[in-house]
Design an enzyme around this catalytic site. Structure first.
Site, PDB file in Angstrom:
ATOM      1  N   ASN A  66      60.282  23.305  17.937  1.00  0.00           N
ATOM      2  CA  ASN A  66      59.021  22.899  17.317  1.00  0.00           C
ATOM      3  C   ASN A  66      57.882  23.839  17.693  1.00  0.00           C
ATOM      4  O   ASN A  66      57.835  24.377  18.792  1.00  0.00           O
ATOM      5  CB  ASN A  66      58.687  21.424  17.563  1.00  0.00           C
ATOM      6  CG  ASN A  66      58.752  20.987  19.003  1.00  0.00           C
ATOM      7  OD1 ASN A  66      59.483  21.538  19.809  1.00  0.00           O
ATOM      8  ND2 ASN A  66      57.980  19.967  19.333  1.00  0.00           N
ATOM      9  N   GLU A  68      53.906  23.814  17.664  1.00  0.00           N
ATOM     10  CA  GLU A  68      52.686  23.007  17.484  1.00  0.00           C
ATOM     11  C   GLU A  68      51.467  23.902  17.290  1.00  0.00           C
ATOM     12  O   GLU A  68      51.523  25.121  17.460  1.00  0.00           O
ATOM     13  CB  GLU A  68      52.529  22.056  18.678  1.00  0.00           C
ATOM     14  CG  GLU A  68      53.664  21.050  18.715  1.00  0.00           C
ATOM     15  CD  GLU A  68      53.474  19.914  19.720  1.00  0.00           C
ATOM     16  OE1 GLU A  68      52.561  19.990  20.562  1.00  0.00           O
ATOM     17  OE2 GLU A  68      54.261  18.958  19.647  1.00  0.00           O
ATOM     18  N   GLU A  79      63.659  21.294  13.392  1.00  0.00           N
ATOM     19  CA  GLU A  79      64.688  21.310  12.355  1.00  0.00           C
ATOM     20  C   GLU A  79      64.264  22.190  11.184  1.00  0.00           C
ATOM     21  O   GLU A  79      65.036  22.995  10.665  1.00  0.00           O
ATOM     22  CB  GLU A  79      64.960  19.900  11.820  1.00  0.00           C
ATOM     23  CG  GLU A  79      65.522  18.930  12.841  1.00  0.00           C
ATOM     24  CD  GLU A  79      64.447  18.164  13.600  1.00  0.00           C
ATOM     25  OE1 GLU A  79      63.389  18.743  13.896  1.00  0.00           O
ATOM     26  OE2 GLU A  79      64.689  16.984  13.906  1.00  0.00           O
ATOM     27  N   CYS A 116      62.645  13.564  11.592  1.00  0.00           N
ATOM     28  CA  CYS A 116      61.614  12.865  10.815  1.00  0.00           C
ATOM     29  C   CYS A 116      61.950  12.943   9.320  1.00  0.00           C
ATOM     30  O   CYS A 116      62.813  13.716   8.887  1.00  0.00           O
ATOM     31  CB  CYS A 116      60.237  13.464  11.100  1.00  0.00           C
ATOM     32  SG  CYS A 116      59.897  14.984  10.193  1.00  0.00           S
ATOM     33  N   CYS A 119      61.825  16.380   7.597  1.00  0.00           N
ATOM     34  CA  CYS A 119      62.973  17.242   7.907  1.00  0.00           C
ATOM     35  C   CYS A 119      64.213  16.793   7.133  1.00  0.00           C
ATOM     36  O   CYS A 119      64.985  17.626   6.640  1.00  0.00           O
ATOM     37  CB  CYS A 119      63.238  17.259   9.409  1.00  0.00           C
ATOM     38  SG  CYS A 119      61.965  18.132  10.326  1.00  0.00           S
TER      39      CYS A 119
HETATM   40  N1  THU Z   1      59.380  16.919  16.183  1.00  0.00           N
HETATM   41  C1  THU Z   1      60.412  17.733  15.857  1.00  0.00           C
HETATM   42  O1  THU Z   1      60.413  18.923  16.157  1.00  0.00           O
HETATM   43  N2  THU Z   1      61.454  17.185  15.190  1.00  0.00           N
HETATM   44  C2  THU Z   1      61.534  15.877  14.825  1.00  0.00           C
HETATM   45  O2  THU Z   1      62.484  15.500  14.154  1.00  0.00           O
HETATM   46  C3  THU Z   1      60.509  14.937  15.239  1.00  0.00           C
HETATM   47  C4  THU Z   1      59.309  15.523  15.871  1.00  0.00           C
HETATM   48  C5  THU Z   1      58.254  17.524  16.902  1.00  0.00           C
HETATM   49  C6  THU Z   1      56.977  17.627  16.100  1.00  0.00           C
HETATM   50  C7  THU Z   1      55.932  17.636  17.182  1.00  0.00           C
HETATM   51  O3  THU Z   1      55.796  18.968  17.657  1.00  0.00           O
HETATM   52  C8  THU Z   1      56.536  16.798  18.294  1.00  0.00           C
HETATM   53  O4  THU Z   1      57.942  16.732  18.032  1.00  0.00           O
HETATM   54  C9  THU Z   1      55.962  15.390  18.390  1.00  0.00           C
HETATM   55  O5  THU Z   1      56.026  14.755  17.147  1.00  0.00           O
END
Ligand code: THU
Length: 164
Positions: A66, A68, A79, A116, A119
């Site tokens: 991820n 941010e 993902e 989520c 994704c």
């Molecule tokens: N996040 C993911 O990378 N994948 C997911 O399926 C759920 C959430 C990340 C997004 C954000 O950077 C952090 O987790 C908190 O939501």
């Protein structure tokens, strides 16, 4: 046929393994690799570190973590980082399997973290495009592991691009 009839009384098939040891060696390796990748996540705002690894039909492994951003919605999940990277680098090699792990240094995760909705929607586009399912492995080396034979099982009433 109307989708609501098609899915009436539909059950979602999946496997839920108590431990990573219940998986074959190849799948164990994917989970441990995805977990190692969580260390490379850029997650200074949530401290929620997610690692994803795709294995393509050509054998290539694609990493995603991820990303941010101070403008929160500008960030992207692990993902989708992996999926879009694969679409850019190997558009003609189908994705066979996707493994997802998560880690929060401030809180021990005791159960698998599911992708989520955004994704999952992107996974469905890849399945549609490559005309074959993407198998999902979801869980950490020290949690139970869920296995789905296709991402579409996670979103049965999905938006259908054929309707556009
Ligand atoms: N996040 C993911 O990378 N994948 C997911 O399926 C759920 C959430 C990340 C997004 C954000 O950077 C952090 O987790 C908190 O939501």
């Amino acid at each position: 046929m109307c989708k609501s009839n098609f899915f009436k009384n539909r059950k979602i098939n999946y496997k839920h393994y108590p431990s990573i040891k219940n998986l074959g060696i190849g799948d164990q390796k994917l989970i441990t690799t995805a977990f190692q990748y969580t260390q490379m996540a850029y997650a200074p705002y949530s401290s929620f570190h997610v690692g994803a690894v795709l294995r393509l039909k050509n054998g290539q492994l694609i990493k995603g973590v991820n990303q941010e951003n101070a403008s929160y919605p500008a960030g992207l999940c692990a993902e989708r980082v992996a999926l879009f990277s694969s679409g850019a680098q190997y558009p003609d090699s189908p994705i066979e399997v996707l493994a997802v792990c998560a880690n929060n240094p401030n809180k021990k995760l005791i159960q698998p973290v599911f992708p989520c909705g955004f994704c999952i929607q992107v996974m469905l586009e890849f399945e549609h495009r490559q005309k074959s399912p993407i198998r999902l492995l979801i869980g950490n080396p020290d949690t139970s592991i869920f296995e789905f034979e296709s991402a579409s099982l996670l979103m049965p009433f999905s938006f259908d691009p054929e309707q556009l």
